[in-house]
Design an enzyme around this catalytic site. Structure first.
Site, PDB file in Angstrom:
ATOM      1  CB  SER A 142       8.681 107.163 -13.821  1.00  0.00           C
ATOM      2  OG  SER A 142       7.980 107.857 -14.835  1.00  0.00           O
ATOM      3  CE1 TYR A 155      13.259 108.292 -16.849  1.00  0.00           C
ATOM      4  CE2 TYR A 155      10.927 107.803 -17.150  1.00  0.00           C
ATOM      5  CZ  TYR A 155      11.944 108.413 -16.440  1.00  0.00           C
ATOM      6  OH  TYR A 155      11.635 109.138 -15.312  1.00  0.00           O
TER       7      TYR A 155
HETATM    8  P1  NAD Z   1      17.570 115.598 -12.483  1.00  0.00           P
HETATM    9  O1  NAD Z   1      18.205 115.555 -13.818  1.00  0.00           O
HETATM   10  O2  NAD Z   1      17.215 116.902 -11.871  1.00  0.00           O
HETATM   11  O3  NAD Z   1      18.424 114.772 -11.434  1.00  0.00           O
HETATM   12  C1  NAD Z   1      19.066 113.580 -11.754  1.00  0.00           C
HETATM   13  C2  NAD Z   1      20.155 113.334 -10.757  1.00  0.00           C
HETATM   14  O4  NAD Z   1      20.822 112.110 -11.123  1.00  0.00           O
HETATM   15  C3  NAD Z   1      21.221 114.424 -10.751  1.00  0.00           C
HETATM   16  O5  NAD Z   1      21.691 114.622  -9.438  1.00  0.00           O
HETATM   17  C4  NAD Z   1      22.326 113.817 -11.614  1.00  0.00           C
HETATM   18  O6  NAD Z   1      23.620 114.337 -11.358  1.00  0.00           O
HETATM   19  C5  NAD Z   1      22.213 112.371 -11.193  1.00  0.00           C
HETATM   20  N1  NAD Z   1      22.867 111.450 -12.104  1.00  0.00           N
HETATM   21  C6  NAD Z   1      22.700 111.320 -13.451  1.00  0.00           C
HETATM   22  N2  NAD Z   1      23.530 110.375 -13.930  1.00  0.00           N
HETATM   23  C7  NAD Z   1      24.228 109.899 -12.869  1.00  0.00           C
HETATM   24  C8  NAD Z   1      25.231 108.920 -12.723  1.00  0.00           C
HETATM   25  N3  NAD Z   1      25.715 108.224 -13.760  1.00  0.00           N
HETATM   26  N4  NAD Z   1      25.736 108.698 -11.482  1.00  0.00           N
HETATM   27  C9  NAD Z   1      25.289 109.407 -10.408  1.00  0.00           C
HETATM   28  N5  NAD Z   1      24.328 110.343 -10.499  1.00  0.00           N
HETATM   29  C10 NAD Z   1      23.809 110.586 -11.713  1.00  0.00           C
HETATM   30  O7  NAD Z   1      16.259 114.694 -12.657  1.00  0.00           O
HETATM   31  P2  NAD Z   1      14.983 114.419 -11.737  1.00  0.00           P
HETATM   32  O8  NAD Z   1      13.801 114.781 -12.550  1.00  0.00           O
HETATM   33  O9  NAD Z   1      15.141 114.996 -10.388  1.00  0.00           O
HETATM   34  O10 NAD Z   1      15.028 112.833 -11.683  1.00  0.00           O
HETATM   35  C11 NAD Z   1      15.283 112.090 -10.516  1.00  0.00           C
HETATM   36  C12 NAD Z   1      14.582 110.750 -10.627  1.00  0.00           C
HETATM   37  O11 NAD Z   1      13.176 110.961 -10.698  1.00  0.00           O
HETATM   38  C13 NAD Z   1      14.969 109.944 -11.870  1.00  0.00           C
HETATM   39  O12 NAD Z   1      15.087 108.583 -11.553  1.00  0.00           O
HETATM   40  C14 NAD Z   1      13.777 110.178 -12.787  1.00  0.00           C
HETATM   41  O13 NAD Z   1      13.609 109.130 -13.707  1.00  0.00           O
HETATM   42  C15 NAD Z   1      12.655 110.226 -11.777  1.00  0.00           C
HETATM   43  N6  NAD Z   1      11.446 110.870 -12.285  1.00  0.00           N
HETATM   44  C16 NAD Z   1      11.459 112.172 -12.676  1.00  0.00           C
HETATM   45  C17 NAD Z   1      10.290 112.725 -13.152  1.00  0.00           C
HETATM   46  C18 NAD Z   1      10.224 114.150 -13.610  1.00  0.00           C
HETATM   47  O14 NAD Z   1       9.219 114.519 -14.227  1.00  0.00           O
HETATM   48  N7  NAD Z   1      11.212 114.974 -13.354  1.00  0.00           N
HETATM   49  C19 NAD Z   1       9.124 111.960 -13.223  1.00  0.00           C
HETATM   50  C20 NAD Z   1       9.158 110.648 -12.803  1.00  0.00           C
HETATM   51  C21 NAD Z   1      10.324 110.107 -12.324  1.00  0.00           C
END
Ligand code: NAD
Length: 260
Positions: A142, A155
């Site tokens: 991130s 985080y």
């Molecule tokens: P999201 O909530 O859409 O997806 C998260 C996924 O992780 C889902 O499939 C959920 O079921 C799964 N998950 C959560 N807890 C779990 C567990 N205990 N076991 C197995 N699966 C689990 O979120 P996203 O935004 O797509 O995030 C995905 C990644 O991207 C994360 O690591 C997040 O930190 C990172 N990220 C997101 C953003 C953003 O702005 N959305 C920015 C930077 C980084």
């Protein structure tokens, strides 16, 4: 481009992980989905990816906070496919609160899911990649792997940890055809971000619209959310042979956020 490769993407039932699963299946990879959600919806995703792209698509619901479940998932994948050629450590959760109000259980869960799970998947998947002499590990970090924001202590700590893990493993396997990189998105409008809009509004004492304009898009000079498709395209490029010299890199895709 990814024919005969097998990709495991943790947290791929939603958001960025699902976008990467789509892109990899479209490029011909076998895909193992993971994550939580409604069983019928997940099965619909699995069968759609398989039929649209002619790919073998499996789903494993392993809880990424549980090392035993992670081990079972990796063992099952290697038993079926021989190797996880591409490992994307993407599962993640967020909680927004001042540190003196931060629930210890949330701290533990975020460190387990956002950081320790990548240690476990990587240590278990690497031996088969080493045997093949080819592999890709992509850690979804991130912008918060590079800079901090208030009220996101767990985080930010986990994402900075992922950056360190990425560099360390990259050095360990550099001569074995395996690259290890971290992608650092800025704000992408996924369910994870939707959930933190009201939490951030509460923590900062502002409205939800102010969170979007004055916190999220304010951080990004482009004044635009990053898209899932853009992050997936970067992940796909890291799997190409042209990306063989990119390793140990912490790659921002954040609309200029961390240039400031
Ligand atoms: P999201 O909530 O859409 O997806 C998260 C996924 O992780 C889902 O499939 C959920 O079921 C799964 N998950 C959560 N807890 C779990 C567990 N205990 N076991 C197995 N699966 C689990 O979120 P996203 O935004 O797509 O995030 C995905 C990644 O991207 C994360 O690591 C997040 O930190 C990172 N990220 C997101 C953003 C953003 O702005 N959305 C920015 C930077 C980084």
């Amino acid at each position: 481009m990814l024919k005969h490769k097998t990709a495991l993407i943790t947290g791929s039932t939603s958001g960025i992980g699902l976008g990467i699963a789509e892109a990899f299946a479209a490029a011909g990879a076998n895909v193992i989905l993971n994550g939580f959600g409604d069983a019928a919806e997940i099965e619909a995703i699995r069968s759609r990816l398989a039929s649209e792209h002619g790919a073998t698509v499996r789903y494993d619901g392993a809880d990424m906070s549980k090392p035993d479940a992670i081990e079972r998932m990796i063992d099952a994948a290697i038993a079926e496919f021989g190797c996880i050629d591409i490992l994307v450590n993407n599962a993640g959760i967020q909680h927004v609160a001042p540190i003196d109000e931060f629930p210890p259980g949330k701290w533990d869960a975020i460190i387990a899911i956002n950081l320790s799970s990548a240690f476990h998947t990587t240590r278990l998947a690497l031996p088969a990649m080493k045997k093949k002499g080819w592999g890709r590990v992509i850690n979804m970090a991130s912008a918060h792997a590079l800079v901090a924001s208030p009220f996101k202590s767990a985080y930010v700590a986990a994402k900075h940890g992922i950056a360190g893990l990425t560099k360390t493993v990259a050095l360990e396997v550099a001569e074995q055809g395996i690259t290890v990189n971290a992608i650092c998105p800025g704000y992408v409008r996924t369910p994870l971000v939707e959930k933190q809009i009201p939490e951030t509004a509460k923590a900062r004492g502002i409205t939800e619209q102010q969170v979007i304009n004055d916190v999220m898009l304010h951080a990004q000079p482009t004044k635009k959310f990053v898209t899932v498709e853009q992050v997936a395209a970067l992940a796909k490029f890291l799997c190409a042979d042209d990306a063989a010299s990119i390793t140990g890199a912490i790659l921002p895709i954040d609309g200029g956020w961390t240039a400031q």
